[in-house]
Motif scaffolding. Sequence first.
Motif, PDB file in Angstrom:
ATOM      1  N   GLY A   1       0.812  -1.220   0.000  1.00 51.04           N
ATOM      2  CA  GLY A   1       0.000   0.000   0.000  1.00 51.04           C
ATOM      3  C   GLY A   1       0.838   1.260   0.000  1.00 51.04           C
ATOM      4  O   GLY A   1       0.338   2.348   0.310  1.00 51.04           O
ATOM      5  N   ALA A   2       2.134   1.144  -0.338  1.00 56.00           N
ATOM      6  CA  ALA A   2       3.045   2.294  -0.258  1.00 56.00           C
ATOM      7  C   ALA A   2       2.607   3.402  -1.203  1.00 56.00           C
ATOM      8  O   ALA A   2       2.034   3.150  -2.266  1.00 56.00           O
ATOM      9  CB  ALA A   2       4.470   1.865  -0.584  1.00 56.00           C
ATOM     10  N   ARG A   3       2.899   4.640  -0.804  1.00 50.47           N
ATOM     11  CA  ARG A   3       2.529   5.804  -1.611  1.00 50.47           C
ATOM     12  C   ARG A   3       3.770   6.492  -2.159  1.00 50.47           C
ATOM     13  O   ARG A   3       4.842   6.450  -1.562  1.00 50.47           O
ATOM     14  CB  ARG A   3       1.770   6.839  -0.778  1.00 50.47           C
ATOM     15  CG  ARG A   3       0.514   6.351  -0.109  1.00 50.47           C
ATOM     16  CD  ARG A   3      -0.529   5.891  -1.136  1.00 50.47           C
ATOM     17  NE  ARG A   3      -1.881   5.969  -0.587  1.00 50.47           N
ATOM     18  CZ  ARG A   3      -2.385   5.088   0.271  1.00 50.47           C
ATOM     19  NH1 ARG A   3      -1.670   4.059   0.663  1.00 50.47           N
ATOM     20  NH2 ARG A   3      -3.619   5.241   0.721  1.00 50.47           N
ATOM     21  N   VAL A   4       3.546   7.160  -3.287  1.00 51.39           N
ATOM     22  CA  VAL A   4       4.564   8.043  -3.837  1.00 51.39           C
ATOM     23  C   VAL A   4       4.053   9.458  -3.631  1.00 51.39           C
ATOM     24  O   VAL A   4       2.945   9.799  -4.050  1.00 51.39           O
ATOM     25  CB  VAL A   4       4.782   7.781  -5.337  1.00 51.39           C
ATOM     26  CG1 VAL A   4       5.805   8.759  -5.904  1.00 51.39           C
ATOM     27  CG2 VAL A   4       5.223   6.341  -5.560  1.00 51.39           C
ATOM     28  N   TYR A   5       4.853  10.264  -2.966  1.00 53.34           N
ATOM     29  CA  TYR A   5       4.475  11.664  -2.747  1.00 53.34           C
ATOM     30  C   TYR A   5       4.992  12.511  -3.900  1.00 53.34           C
ATOM     31  O   TYR A   5       6.178  12.482  -4.225  1.00 53.34           O
ATOM     32  CB  TYR A   5       5.059  12.160  -1.420  1.00 53.34           C
ATOM     33  CG  TYR A   5       4.817  13.630  -1.142  1.00 53.34           C
ATOM     34  CD1 TYR A   5       3.546  14.079  -0.802  1.00 53.34           C
ATOM     35  CD2 TYR A   5       5.851  14.555  -1.212  1.00 53.34           C
ATOM     36  CE1 TYR A   5       3.311  15.419  -0.538  1.00 53.34           C
ATOM     37  CE2 TYR A   5       5.631  15.909  -0.952  1.00 53.34           C
ATOM     38  CZ  TYR A   5       4.355  16.335  -0.617  1.00 53.34           C
ATOM     39  OH  TYR A   5       4.132  17.665  -0.354  1.00 53.34           O
ATOM     40  N   ILE A   6       4.089  13.209  -4.554  1.00 55.17           N
ATOM     41  CA  ILE A   6       4.465  14.133  -5.632  1.00 55.17           C
ATOM     42  C   ILE A   6       4.252  15.540  -5.073  1.00 55.17           C
ATOM     43  O   ILE A   6       3.117  15.933  -4.816  1.00 55.17           O
ATOM     44  CB  ILE A   6       3.571  13.939  -6.886  1.00 55.17           C
ATOM     45  CG1 ILE A   6       3.518  12.471  -7.304  1.00 55.17           C
ATOM     46  CG2 ILE A   6       4.013  14.863  -8.016  1.00 55.17           C
ATOM     47  CD1 ILE A   6       4.718  11.951  -8.024  1.00 55.17           C
ATOM     48  N   PRO A   7       5.342  16.282  -4.865  1.00 53.97           N
ATOM     49  CA  PRO A   7       5.206  17.605  -4.253  1.00 53.97           C
ATOM     50  C   PRO A   7       4.469  18.584  -5.174  1.00 53.97           C
ATOM     51  O   PRO A   7       4.312  18.316  -6.363  1.00 53.97           O
ATOM     52  CB  PRO A   7       6.653  18.062  -4.036  1.00 53.97           C
ATOM     53  CG  PRO A   7       7.498  16.859  -4.262  1.00 53.97           C
ATOM     54  CD  PRO A   7       6.734  15.963  -5.169  1.00 53.97           C
ATOM     55  N   PRO A   8       4.061  19.715  -4.619  1.00 54.90           N
ATOM     56  CA  PRO A   8       3.344  20.693  -5.450  1.00 54.90           C
ATOM     57  C   PRO A   8       4.264  21.350  -6.472  1.00 54.90           C
ATOM     58  O   PRO A   8       5.479  21.294  -6.351  1.00 54.90           O
ATOM     59  CB  PRO A   8       2.870  21.733  -4.423  1.00 54.90           C
ATOM     60  CG  PRO A   8       3.863  21.635  -3.310  1.00 54.90           C
ATOM     61  CD  PRO A   8       4.240  20.182  -3.244  1.00 54.90           C
ATOM     62  N   ALA A   9       3.645  21.978  -7.466  1.00 52.68           N
ATOM     63  CA  ALA A   9       4.374  22.748  -8.468  1.00 52.68           C
ATOM     64  C   ALA A   9       3.798  24.153  -8.466  1.00 52.68           C
ATOM     65  O   ALA A   9       2.808  24.429  -7.789  1.00 52.68           O
ATOM     66  CB  ALA A   9       4.205  22.100  -9.833  1.00 52.68           C
TER      67      ALA A   9
END
Lengths: 613, 209
Positions: free
Chosen positions: A330-338
């Motif tokens: 269930g791991a997540r990938v964090y995509i930071p804001p732009a």
Amino acid sequence: MKEQPEVTIQFQPIGKRVQVAAQTNLLEAARLAGIALTSTCGGEGNCGQCRVQVVSGSVSPLTEDERFLLGEAEIEAGYRLACCTRAWSDVRLHVPPDSLDSGQRLQIESVLRPIPPEPVVQAIPVSCPPPTLHDPRSDWTRLKEAITAQSGSTEITTSNAFLQQLPTAIRQLGWSANILWRHNEVIGLTPAHQKLLGLAVDLGSTKIAATLLELESGQVLSTSGAPNPQISYGEDVVSRLAYAQRNAAGSQKLAELVRQTIDELLLKMLNKVSAAPEQVAEACIVGNTAMTHLLLGWPVRQLALSPYVAASSEPLEVLASELGLRMAPGARVYIPPAIGGYIGSDHIAMVLASELDRNERLAIGIDIGTNTEISLRIPGKETLTAVSCASGPAFEGAHIRDGMRAASGAIEKVRLTPQGVQIETVDHEPPIGFCGSGILDAIAELYRAGYLLPNGRFNRQRLALLGNSEPRFVFVPADKSGNGREIALTQKDINEIQLAKGAIHAGMKILLETNQIAPEAVEEVIVAGAFGSYISLPSAVQIGLFPPLPHARYRQVGNAAAIGAQWMLLSQSARRRAEEIARRTHYLELSTVPKFNLYFAHAMHFPVHSEKN
Amino acid sequence: MSQELIQAITEMREEDALKITQQMLDAGKDPLEVLEACRQAMEVIGKRFEAGDCFIPELILAGEMLRQVSDLIKPRLQKEATQKKHGKVVIGTVEGDIHDIAKDIVAFMLDVNGFEVTDLGVDVPPAKFVEATKETGAKVVALSGFLTLAYDPMKATVEALKAAGLNDVKVMIGGGQIDEQIRQFTGADGWGRDAMAAVKMANAWYGVN
């Protein structure tokens, strides 16, 4: 359409063969064979990089583009541009080393400080009694009740991805394990003694830099890098966006390529430290807006056309499995804001890790690439201002006749001395072309020595002394180079660099002027990124890429975007700060500034230095 | 004095160029003489550009100088005294693209070479090109686009002109990586690598020697 018979294309000296339909172009054949030929233009017949030599076999006739881009001697020797040439029969090709897109130097180190970890995923040890006929609670209920007993939490959720693995995993572990706990969700299960790992990725348009870290200690376990495989579909971002849009499966193909590469880098690092994918509990991937769109499989048409709107610029948590990354279930990938269409999460990461947002001095942060982002920090002021300059890929060696990326044999340093030309190459291999820092040095030296005039034209009187008939300066004659071709800078190459540095200089000037800051008032210039870390500052000032400030005010920080990605992987407060940076950054669109074109024109000239720095 | 003005412009001496213009006007010279000097100066710069002896900055800077010079002389130009124009050209950067530098240079070079130019700006939808072409009666349309993605809107604009019955209108395209293949794809009548090529095409299409 008539079915074409199959032909065999053989690539030497690599020794690869591939079966394709007759009439297939050779660049496509190379792709199918898994050979990455350099192709800045993405197969449009414009860059002249995908040179191959036809050794035997019948191919389509020379095109106009090829006549324009290849020398007479090359045409005579059977050289063709792979993208312009179609196979009519079985064909044997020789691929010269400089047409191959590999062995690039990948910069992954930095000088920035580490951050105290505060991970979003924790390991909680639990054990539960095995089920019996008298206690047939389900595995999940059993686990949940054990977690409640251990931590007091009652609101516990999970995903189907985790449940698919739970029954097997919990039995293998003998009902005693660490659960991976993320905001009240169980995302995985590991043996009790194992450490949790995390993956940080800087997804650049030319290279991908990945780091494997221990989440709790923040310790870097392994680093790895690879060229971005999308390069074969166009070196600059716009060519790739065009590819994604033109070809039906194009954007899916580009997404898969990059996802696979990240997964392979992760696996390689895991093998190195003898760890399992299940231990990898979280990831953070930063990149420019276009790279993020292509990674996530978002449509890109609206991003490529005016007014350049992103599908989303908010932070996002996406399931790792959705991106094909082998991590905890269930791991997540964090995509930071732009910030808008032009400033991506990589720039946010750079601002974060270089701590520009908290700088006590009047500072600018600059990350030079195909698009160059520059942010201005004024102490005491709430907002940062950012601009994005269309500097083009010239500093990455593209659109330069003898340009290349920083691979073995690339000239990276140049000095003109009374004794002649002195060069240094990557890995000390025989020279085969210029990388960005070498081009910058070469132009600065030509200008310093009077071979170039302030308007960027060659000083023909000086060149005539060297016996050159056409305006170019030969740094390495054909018989001294590693590939039998002379290495020179032509007038057109100088033009390309003028365009690039003019865009950056004008962008910086407008950024400062809009904020009523005089260039000399800038107390610190933070230079990040691969190109920025290798360039010689005196050369950059000499040609007017950077303002003539004392060198002590410049700080070259290496790949700050990659460090920023690590920070956001490790620390929840770093994420909050990145989100705050995105909110606090005001984007200044240069094309709406009426003075831009005039500033750009002036900035393309080389500065006349009244005194030496 | 004309010679001095030509020299000032070709040597990018902006202040001198404006000063000489003012002196010429104060001395009662015909504004058309000033315009002619500007045209000759641009011819010199254009030739230098073709020969590789100058580059985009000079074109932008010269364009800016000439804009200021014409601001000075405009009030003195009588309507009937304006130069006879070779013909009309409608120009713009196509939909989805906002790059204006190359387009501005082409518009400007066409202007100083005797064409009446209607500049529609950037991010121009096909319908706007059709409308302006009908309104002005121009026989030449110039489409600019820097991005690879500009080829589709170029094609759409050519088709829109045809669909509107403007079959005798010639279309030229330019900017970025455009070549013969792109011309064929878009259905345009001609393409060029720079502003001088645009002037040559317009001259040929309007039968100017």
